[in-house]
Design an enzyme around this catalytic site. Structure first.
Site, PDB file in Angstrom:
ATOM      1  NE  ARG A 171     -16.104 -53.652 -20.172  1.00 53.87           N
ATOM      2  CZ  ARG A 171     -16.934 -54.045 -19.447  1.00 53.87           C
ATOM      3  NH1 ARG A 171     -18.215 -53.995 -19.818  1.00 53.87           N
ATOM      4  NH2 ARG A 171     -16.812 -53.851 -18.040  1.00 53.87           N
ATOM      5  CB  VAL A 172     -12.758 -51.954 -29.111  1.00 54.15           C
ATOM      6  CG1 VAL A 172     -14.133 -51.572 -29.422  1.00 54.15           C
ATOM      7  CG2 VAL A 172     -11.815 -51.056 -29.266  1.00 54.15           C
ATOM      8  CE  LYS A 223     -10.144 -50.514 -20.871  1.00 46.08           C
ATOM      9  NZ  LYS A 223     -10.599 -51.457 -22.202  1.00 46.08           N
ATOM     10  NE  ARG A 230      -6.775 -61.147 -22.455  1.00 44.25           N
ATOM     11  CZ  ARG A 230      -7.311 -61.996 -22.666  1.00 44.25           C
ATOM     12  NH1 ARG A 230      -7.899 -62.788 -21.553  1.00 44.25           N
ATOM     13  NH2 ARG A 230      -6.774 -62.869 -23.597  1.00 44.25           N
ATOM     14  N   GLY A 274       1.939 -56.986 -25.574  1.00 48.60           N
ATOM     15  CA  GLY A 274       1.783 -55.637 -26.152  1.00 48.60           C
ATOM     16  C   GLY A 274       0.916 -55.088 -26.457  1.00 48.60           C
ATOM     17  CB  CYS A 277      -5.085 -51.436 -23.676  1.00 52.12           C
ATOM     18  SG  CYS A 277      -6.003 -50.212 -24.778  1.00 52.12           S
ATOM     19  CE  LYS A 280      -3.313 -47.147 -22.163  1.00 55.93           C
ATOM     20  NZ  LYS A 280      -4.461 -46.605 -21.802  1.00 55.93           N
ATOM     21  CE1 TYR A 339      -2.193 -56.247 -28.493  1.00 58.59           C
ATOM     22  CE2 TYR A 339      -1.943 -54.699 -30.165  1.00 58.59           C
ATOM     23  CZ  TYR A 339      -2.859 -55.237 -29.448  1.00 58.59           C
ATOM     24  OH  TYR A 339      -4.167 -55.006 -29.304  1.00 58.59           O
ATOM     25  NE  ARG A 347      -1.309 -48.106 -30.343  1.00 61.50           N
ATOM     26  CZ  ARG A 347      -2.218 -47.690 -30.154  1.00 61.50           C
ATOM     27  NH1 ARG A 347      -2.758 -46.291 -29.696  1.00 61.50           N
ATOM     28  NH2 ARG A 347      -3.506 -48.358 -30.537  1.00 61.50           N
TER      29      ARG A 347
HETATM   30  N1  LIG Z   1      -6.604 -49.758 -29.010  1.00 61.24           N
HETATM   31  C1  LIG Z   1      -7.478 -50.303 -28.332  1.00 61.24           C
HETATM   32  O1  LIG Z   1      -7.755 -51.671 -28.508  1.00 61.24           O
HETATM   33  C2  LIG Z   1      -8.165 -49.690 -27.140  1.00 61.24           C
HETATM   34  C3  LIG Z   1      -9.268 -50.539 -26.330  1.00 61.24           C
HETATM   35  C4  LIG Z   1      -9.836 -49.961 -25.596  1.00 61.24           C
HETATM   36  C5  LIG Z   1      -9.478 -48.578 -24.819  1.00 61.24           C
HETATM   37  N2  LIG Z   1      -8.657 -48.043 -25.422  1.00 61.24           N
HETATM   38  C6  LIG Z   1      -8.160 -46.836 -25.106  1.00 61.24           C
HETATM   39  O2  LIG Z   1      -8.949 -45.717 -25.949  1.00 61.24           O
HETATM   40  C7  LIG Z   1      -7.972 -44.647 -25.929  1.00 61.24           C
HETATM   41  C8  LIG Z   1      -7.484 -44.493 -27.489  1.00 61.24           C
HETATM   42  O3  LIG Z   1      -6.690 -45.520 -27.832  1.00 61.24           O
HETATM   43  P1  LIG Z   1      -6.448 -45.833 -29.414  1.00 61.24           P
HETATM   44  O4  LIG Z   1      -6.010 -47.176 -29.296  1.00 61.24           O
HETATM   45  O5  LIG Z   1      -7.700 -45.433 -30.168  1.00 61.24           O
HETATM   46  O6  LIG Z   1      -5.344 -44.858 -29.629  1.00 61.24           O
HETATM   47  P2  LIG Z   1      -4.479 -44.045 -31.076  1.00 61.24           P
HETATM   48  O7  LIG Z   1      -3.372 -43.715 -31.007  1.00 61.24           O
HETATM   49  O8  LIG Z   1      -5.081 -45.036 -32.384  1.00 61.24           O
HETATM   50  O9  LIG Z   1      -5.802 -42.985 -31.233  1.00 61.24           O
HETATM   51  C9  LIG Z   1      -5.663 -41.851 -30.652  1.00 61.24           C
HETATM   52  C10 LIG Z   1      -5.871 -40.655 -31.694  1.00 61.24           C
HETATM   53  O10 LIG Z   1      -5.740 -39.285 -31.078  1.00 61.24           O
HETATM   54  C11 LIG Z   1      -5.258 -38.223 -31.832  1.00 61.24           C
HETATM   55  N3  LIG Z   1      -5.031 -37.394 -30.811  1.00 61.24           N
HETATM   56  C12 LIG Z   1      -4.094 -37.078 -30.096  1.00 61.24           C
HETATM   57  N4  LIG Z   1      -3.977 -35.990 -29.360  1.00 61.24           N
HETATM   58  C13 LIG Z   1      -5.084 -35.376 -29.953  1.00 61.24           C
HETATM   59  C14 LIG Z   1      -5.418 -34.085 -29.665  1.00 61.24           C
HETATM   60  N5  LIG Z   1      -5.112 -33.242 -28.680  1.00 61.24           N
HETATM   61  N6  LIG Z   1      -6.508 -33.527 -30.440  1.00 61.24           N
HETATM   62  C15 LIG Z   1      -7.056 -34.301 -31.454  1.00 61.24           C
HETATM   63  N7  LIG Z   1      -6.570 -35.661 -31.607  1.00 61.24           N
HETATM   64  C16 LIG Z   1      -5.623 -36.076 -30.942  1.00 61.24           C
HETATM   65  C17 LIG Z   1      -4.092 -39.128 -32.431  1.00 61.24           C
HETATM   66  O11 LIG Z   1      -3.582 -38.389 -33.274  1.00 61.24           O
HETATM   67  C18 LIG Z   1      -4.744 -40.666 -32.652  1.00 61.24           C
HETATM   68  O12 LIG Z   1      -5.190 -40.446 -34.103  1.00 61.24           O
HETATM   69  C19 LIG Z   1      -6.714 -44.957 -24.945  1.00 61.24           C
HETATM   70  O13 LIG Z   1      -6.908 -44.416 -23.791  1.00 61.24           O
HETATM   71  C20 LIG Z   1      -6.812 -46.522 -25.105  1.00 61.24           C
HETATM   72  O14 LIG Z   1      -6.266 -46.860 -23.658  1.00 61.24           O
HETATM   73  C21 LIG Z   1      -7.767 -48.584 -26.595  1.00 61.24           C
END
Ligand SMILES: NC(=O)c1ccc[n+]([C@@H]2O[C@H](COP(=O)([O-])OP(=O)(O)OC[C@H]3O[C@@H](n4cnc5c(N)ncnc54)[C@H](O)[C@@H]3O)[C@@H](O)[C@H]2O)c1
Length: 443
Positions: A171-172, A223, A230, A274, A277, A280, A339, A347
């Site tokens: 949820r971060v 989630k 939102r 933007g 999350c 999409k 964003y 992103r």
């Molecule tokens: N960014 C946010 O604030 C946030 C908040 C809540 C939930 N999420 C969810 O968490 C998930 C991750 O988001 P994020 O923002 O951390 O993404 P991110 O792109 O910052 O991090 C994903 C990482 O995974 C790595 N990766 C991709 N394919 C891989 C593989 N096959 N093996 C090993 N590493 C691999 C990428 O190189 C990247 O470093 C998503 O599903 C997102 O919807 C994100």
């Protein structure tokens, strides 16, 4: 001893070895927090640059992230946190957390390239009795239809007997990753009650809030549902802003007065939504049941929010015209490309839409953002001689901008405010031709 009893004990005494697959905005703080709690943690990522930085104790995230850089540094120095790009590390792990990206494609459907690839490679390196936790956000039904079949490896492995499967979505929010991680409640969806119990026992080490046990599909729905909710609320604020502009009213006054009514909480309108999350996750929710239920509200909200950066371009064209300039003749500065304020995350940035549309219309476009490498030049040098400034992000550096100085460096004093940094009154008092999202009283 059964795998369950064994793992429960290893979680309680922190001897379980953890691998976090994907050390991005979600995975890195999670890995660092488990290391801080006393576990041995390996961050596994295909991005070798990130791996190298982390192993030097350097945090690859550059936005304002209180405490994260220090935490990464101290945990790497302690030897409890390291990074690797070799999936062989999974063979030594008792717990695997997956936090890879889960974007949608051009037809707004999840393809899960990163998730499938991570699971397939993990599959060949999974040792018996491991707890696998998917933290990435996924469409309802994905654990059952995609994750489980890959991990079962043609039914040779049984969940609950050979491995435990949990979906515990994050949820971060960038800007407060560590704080959110510690303080926000989580849903721990287990494929079996034992898996949920193991997940709950694990997260108790880093979360100081409720850890609600559920099944996987409930966790998936919570989630994607909270982010879709939102998005719909933001879309309402944006639609209200568009109406206010048309009838010559100020949405900021209108929302403040609406919110005096009990139970009303109209959010801020703005120049677009933007990040990885919110744009999409509503599509993931809609996709989860798309064969049976045709979502109507969710796509409508997405359409409104996607329109907002284009609306900002329309305001820019309009304001330039008032200043006697055609868009093709204008040099326009966009302030903010991330964003979110004080973040380096670009992103799905609405600023990209503004930039591309202005370019299509023939304007010369320059961009500044203090947090984004590509656009980090000197602010005043970037703006100097421009015909209009478009405020797209509420970065601290922009909140402190002096309007008189800004006017002094511009060729034409045209200001478009997509984030309500200044407001019509202040802008006009400084002699700007002004347009603000939701401010219909600019004339
Ligand atoms: N960014 C946010 O604030 C946030 C908040 C809540 C939930 N999420 C969810 O968490 C998930 C991750 O988001 P994020 O923002 O951390 O993404 P991110 O792109 O910052 O991090 C994903 C990482 O995974 C790595 N990766 C991709 N394919 C891989 C593989 N096959 N093996 C090993 N590493 C691999 C990428 O190189 C990247 O470093 C998503 O599903 C997102 O919807 C994100």
């Amino acid at each position: 001893m059964s795998h369950f009893t064994n793992l429960k004990e290893q979680i309680q005494n922190k001897s379980a070895a953890i691998v976090v697959i994907g050390v991005g905005y979600v995975g890195l703080p999670v890995a660092a927090r488990f290391a801080e709690a006393g576990f041995t943690v390996t961050g596994l990522d295909v991005n070798k640059e990130k791996v190298a930085l982390i192993n030097q104790g350097i945090c690859p995230i550059e936005g304002e992230e209180p405490g994260l850089a220090d935490l990464v540094k101290t945990q790497v120095a302690s030897g409890r946190l390291k990074a690797s790009h070799d999936y062989a590390v999974c063979q030594q792990a008792n717990i695997i957390l997956i936090a890879v990206e889960t974007p949608i494609d051009s037809v707004r459907q999840p393809r899960y390239l990163a998730l499938r690839s991570a699971l397939r490679t993990l599959n060949a390196n999974l040792r018996p009795g491991t707890l696998v936790i998917v933290e990435s956000t996924i469409a309802p039904g994905t654990t059952e239809r995609l994750v489980l079949p890959i991990l079962r490896a043609n039914s040779r492995r049984e969940p609950g007997r050979d491995f435990f499967l949990v979906h515990c979505p994050e949820r971060v929010m960038p800007g407060r990753l560590l704080q959110n991680l510690r303080q926000m409640s989580r849903v721990v969806g287990g494929n079996t009650p034992e898996a949920a119990e193991l997940g709950q026992a694990l997260y108790q080490h880093i979360v100081e809030a409720d850890l609600d046990k559920a099944d996987c599909v409930t966790a998936e729905l919570v989630k994607t549902g909270e982010n879709a909710y939102r998005d719909v609320q933001i879309a309402f604020a944006n639609e209200l802003a568009l109406i206010c502009e048309q009838v010559g009213a100020d949405v900021w006054t209108v929302r403040e007065l609406i919110n005096k009514s009990p139970g009303r909480n109209v959010l801020f309108p703005g120049a677009g939504v933007g990040g990885h999350c919110i744009p999409k996750d509503p599509w993931l929710l809609a996709y989860g049941a798309s064969e049976m239920v045709q979502a109507k509200l969710i796509p409508a909200a997405r359409e409104i929010n996607d329109f907002m950066p284009l609306h900002v371009v329309n305001l820019t064209v309009d304001a330039l015209e008032e200043a006697g300039l055609e868009i093709e003749q204008a040099r326009v500065a966009i302030l903010g490309f991330a964003y979110l304020e004080d973040s380096d995350d670009t992103r799905n940035s609405p600023s990209l839409v503004v930039m591309e549309r202005l370019d299509e219309l023939g304007a010369e476009v320059v961009v500044h953002d203090p947090w984004v490498h590509e656009y980090r030049g000197d602010l005043w040098e970037t703006i100097e001689g421009c015909d209009a400034v478009v405020m797209m992000v509420k970065h601290r550096a922009y909140r402190e901008l002096d309007l008189e100085t800004l006017k002094g460096v511009l060729q034409h004093p045209v200001l478009i405010d997509g984030r309500h940094l200044f407001g019509a009154e202040r802008a006009k008092a400084s002699g700007f031709v002004y347009r603000g999202v939701g401010e219909g009283n600019h004339g």
